[in-house]
Design an enzyme around this catalytic site. Structure first.
Site, mmCIF file in Angstrom:
data_model
loop_
_atom_site.group_PDB
_atom_site.id
_atom_site.type_symbol
_atom_site.label_atom_id
_atom_site.label_comp_id
_atom_site.label_asym_id
_atom_site.label_seq_id
_atom_site.Cartn_x
_atom_site.Cartn_y
_atom_site.Cartn_z
ATOM 1 N N ALA A 90 0.820 -1.213 0.000
ATOM 2 C CA ALA A 90 0.000 0.000 0.000
ATOM 3 C C ALA A 90 0.853 1.262 0.000
ATOM 4 O O ALA A 90 0.455 2.281 -0.556
ATOM 5 C CB ALA A 90 -0.930 -0.008 1.207
ATOM 6 N N THR A 91 2.040 1.214 0.609
ATOM 7 C CA THR A 91 2.893 2.414 0.602
ATOM 8 C C THR A 91 3.258 2.783 -0.826
ATOM 9 O O THR A 91 3.187 3.948 -1.230
ATOM 10 C CB THR A 91 4.158 2.186 1.425
ATOM 11 O OG1 THR A 91 3.800 2.005 2.782
ATOM 12 C CG2 THR A 91 5.098 3.372 1.327
ATOM 13 N N ASN A 170 -5.905 3.344 10.380
ATOM 14 C CA ASN A 170 -5.167 2.240 10.977
ATOM 15 C C ASN A 170 -5.001 2.382 12.474
ATOM 16 O O ASN A 170 -4.854 1.403 13.195
ATOM 17 C CB ASN A 170 -3.800 2.093 10.308
ATOM 18 C CG ASN A 170 -3.032 3.402 10.297
ATOM 19 O OD1 ASN A 170 -3.597 4.458 10.033
ATOM 20 N ND2 ASN A 170 -1.750 3.351 10.566
ATOM 21 N N GLN A 198 -6.569 -0.962 5.296
ATOM 22 C CA GLN A 198 -7.207 -1.550 6.460
ATOM 23 C C GLN A 198 -8.660 -1.908 6.206
ATOM 24 O O GLN A 198 -9.294 -2.560 7.014
ATOM 25 C CB GLN A 198 -7.156 -0.560 7.646
ATOM 26 C CG GLN A 198 -5.770 -0.225 8.124
ATOM 27 C CD GLN A 198 -5.150 -1.336 8.923
ATOM 28 O OE1 GLN A 198 -5.822 -2.294 9.299
ATOM 29 N NE2 GLN A 198 -3.861 -1.239 9.178
ATOM 30 N N SER A 218 -3.603 -3.593 0.324
ATOM 31 C CA SER A 218 -2.449 -4.283 0.900
ATOM 32 C C SER A 218 -2.820 -5.716 1.230
ATOM 33 O O SER A 218 -3.902 -5.977 1.731
ATOM 34 C CB SER A 218 -2.013 -3.548 2.168
ATOM 35 O OG SER A 218 -1.054 -4.287 2.856
ATOM 36 N N ALA A 219 -1.902 -6.653 0.976
ATOM 37 C CA ALA A 219 -2.228 -8.053 1.228
ATOM 38 C C ALA A 219 -2.050 -8.456 2.685
ATOM 39 O O ALA A 219 -2.831 -9.254 3.203
ATOM 40 C CB ALA A 219 -1.354 -8.952 0.351
ATOM 41 N N HIS A 220 -1.023 -7.912 3.347
ATOM 42 C CA HIS A 220 -0.716 -8.480 4.660
ATOM 43 C C HIS A 220 -1.643 -7.982 5.757
ATOM 44 O O HIS A 220 -1.485 -8.349 6.907
ATOM 45 C CB HIS A 220 0.751 -8.268 5.041
ATOM 46 C CG HIS A 220 1.109 -6.873 5.451
ATOM 47 N ND1 HIS A 220 1.365 -6.524 6.764
ATOM 48 C CD2 HIS A 220 1.292 -5.749 4.732
ATOM 49 C CE1 HIS A 220 1.686 -5.247 6.818
ATOM 50 N NE2 HIS A 220 1.656 -4.749 5.602
ATOM 51 N N CYS A 344 3.966 2.457 12.631
ATOM 52 C CA CYS A 344 4.933 3.353 12.011
ATOM 53 C C CYS A 344 5.264 4.535 12.904
ATOM 54 O O CYS A 344 6.286 5.171 12.731
ATOM 55 C CB CYS A 344 4.464 3.820 10.640
ATOM 56 S SG CYS A 344 2.822 4.502 10.608
#
Lengths: 420, 147
Positions: A90-91, A170, A198, A218-220, A344
């Protein structure tokens, strides 16, 4: 609650804990679903071709697997497979969306609108654009974490090139009013980008209903592998971006580089599972969230929930415990893996800017704990986490002179602290 | 036969020039198109109505490669319409053209594929800029001859 058997204990960073902690930090990352791992393994061990090899079976089957995964991701958000571009996460998607869109339209569009509670990669990309001479409006949020849609509509100018508002935050878990924002952006002809890292697989998303032009995935965060994500880029009306990665033109020139088949397949599998199990997970997670909240509130008072309770994803619960210092609370919760603020921000020394945007006082911001509940969280884990948290909070409050004064009726804010 | 020649010569020399000036005659079936190459040099050509810009460029030896010969399978005839007014006069690109344009080098908001821009009267005076490079990676400056 002291460490039990010596053989099971782990010593790390000078702390001894009896076994691995309970994982309640699902917003930071999620475990890979075993079904996803099953889907990925053949592409590491036997079907390991490069999907861009056009001349042999290894390439063809790898390409077919990538296209199947692309279709699965698209289905989960109501998009066409040709609108999905795989990235490293996603970043990277946020970088392509924010910088790529503004650079492409740099001659006529000089203004970006975003919120103060976005993820750091969006805010940093906006700051980078500011260095280049673009103008950015950072919309404030209300104390419940939601933006004022009327304020957004007012902020849009003729030269606005992008509106970026994340779907689910998030840190605090609030869900922004995507349909309203999409409607306004469509009326004014401004592309709408949302960071849905998210939100994917947790709340229903339909890119056409919500008028979304670009979306970062995002996958994770949905029980998929780490290192892969996808950018949704609308085809009609077509939104163009300047690529951040130059190279051989893979992913239709949007993101050059060999597409990593195993983790892309994992992402597709995770999306398919999420599509089937979203409702069931949502019911289970809501019940667990209620259990956690009731368990803590029944034993501890002066607990504040950060962010709206109505517009919230149930798996994210951010609580502040008054008169308790956050770091010491976390030190005592070594057997529960939770986070203070976001992953983060825990690396830097600044307190959470998201909580500051909500108007939370610094002392309350420092004491916030984020509990992340997910598909694999059990009732026993929630009960044990409740027990440990309550114990630690009560212990710290017993030691806290501020708590004593508050209980005696003194208004903490009226105290003049002397400097030494 | 003599009278046919007489009438033809009369018509061509006396009647026709009275009805239409040479310029208007040109406009009826040709438009003026200016190609600007990457160094800024301009070439003005006359393009018959109904011909694509790619064909016109080839007929006039302008360096516009069309690797797939106008079948919407590449992006090498990418041109940039310098005036946004002329760009708006063109019909919106189809999805297939947009897909190929996505791959073009130096894409801009007013980019089109030369093989899909067909000459019509309202495009008279259009200026088309050639991008600095194409998707071909000939960094040594090699330019393939038109097929």
């Amino acid at each position: 609650l002291a460490a039990e058997e010596e053989d099971d204990s782990i010593t790390i960073k000078g702390v001894r804990i009896s076994g691995r902690p309970l994982y309640l930090d699902m917003q930071a990352t999620t475990p890979v679903d075993p079904r996803v791992l099953d889907a990925m393994l053949p592409f590491y061990l036997s079907r390991y071709g490069n999907p861009h090899s056009r001349t042999h079976l290894y390439g063809w089957e790898s390409d077919a697997a990538v296209e199947e995964a692309r279709a699965r991701v698209a289905r989960l958000i109501g998009a066409d497979p040709r609108e999905i571009f795989f990235t490293s996460g996603a970043t990277e998607c946020n970088n392509i969306a924010v910088k790529g869109v503004m650079h492409f339209y740099r001659d006529r569009r000089r203004h970006v609108i975003t919120t103060q509670t976005e993820h750091k990669c969006v805010l940093d990309s906006c700051r980078y654009l500011q260095q280049e001479g673009f103008e950015v409006t950072y919309l404030p949020v209300r104390p419940d974490g939601l933006i004022d849609v009327a304020q957004l509509a007012d902020a849009i100018r003729p030269d606005t090139g992008l509106v970026s508002v994340m779907a689910v935050n998030n840190e605090i878990g609030v869900v922004q009013p995507l349909e309203e924002i999409g409607r306004i952006c469509r009326e004014k002809g401004v592309p709408f980008h949302t960071d849905a890292a998210q939100a994917l697989g947790k709340i229903p998303i339909d890119v056409n209903q919500m008028g979304i032009g670009l979306m970062s995935l995002s996958a994770h965060k949905i029980y998929g592998p780490k290192g892969v994500g996808a950018l949704y880029l609308r085809r009609r009306p077509r939104i163009r971006v300047e690529p951040q990665m130059s190279g051989g033109g893979q992913e239709r020139g949007i993101r050059s580089g060999t597409v990593p088949t195993p983790i892309v397949v994992g992402f597709g599998a995770a999306c398919e599972i999420a599509a089937k199990e979203m409702d069931y997970d949502e019911r289970r997670v809501s019940a667990l969230q209620q259990r956690l909240l009731d368990g803590i509130r029944s034993k501890v008072d002066d607990v504040v929930i950060n962010g709206s309770m109505e517009h919230r994803y149930a798996g994210n619960l951010n609580l502040s415990f008054a008169y308790v210092e956050g770091e010491s609370l976390l030190m005592g919760l070594k057997e529960v893996a939770v986070s203070s603020g976001s992953a983060c921000t825990s690396a830097s020394l600044e307190p959470s800017y998201v909580l500051r945007a909500l108007g939370v006082d610094e002392d309350m911001a420092h004491t916030s704990i984020r509990f992340g509940i997910g598909r694999f969280t059990t009732e026993e884990e929630v009960d044990r986490a409740t027990e440990l948290t309550v114990h630690q909070v009560l212990k710290l409050r017993e030691m806290s002179p501020l708590y004593e004064m508050a209980k005696a009726g003194i208004d903490i804010k009226s105290i003049q602290w002397s400097q030494h | 036969m003599g009278s046919a020649c007489f009438w033809f010569l009369n018509f061509y020399h006396f009647v026709l020039p009275l009805a239409i000036s040479i310029n208007d005659w040109n406009l009826l079936c040709r438009i003026s198109v200016t190609f600007v190459d990457k160094d800024g040099d301009e070439t003005v050509i006359n393009v018959p109505i109904g011909m694509s810009m790619l064909e016109a460029a080839h007929e006039n030896d302008i360096e516009l490669e069309g690797a797939c010969e106008g079948s919407l399978a590449c992006s090498t005839c990418h041109v940039i319409v310098t005036d946004v007014d002329y760009y708006n006069k063109l019909e919106d690109p189809e999805d297939e053209e947009n897909d190929m344009l996505d791959l073009a080098f130096g894409l801009t908001e007013t980019s089109r594929l030369g093989c899909q821009v067909i000459a019509s009267p309202e495009l008279d005076g259009i200026r088309l800029a050639l991008p600095a490079a194409t998707r071909n990676f000939a960094v040594d400056g090699h330019v393939p001859k038109p097929h």
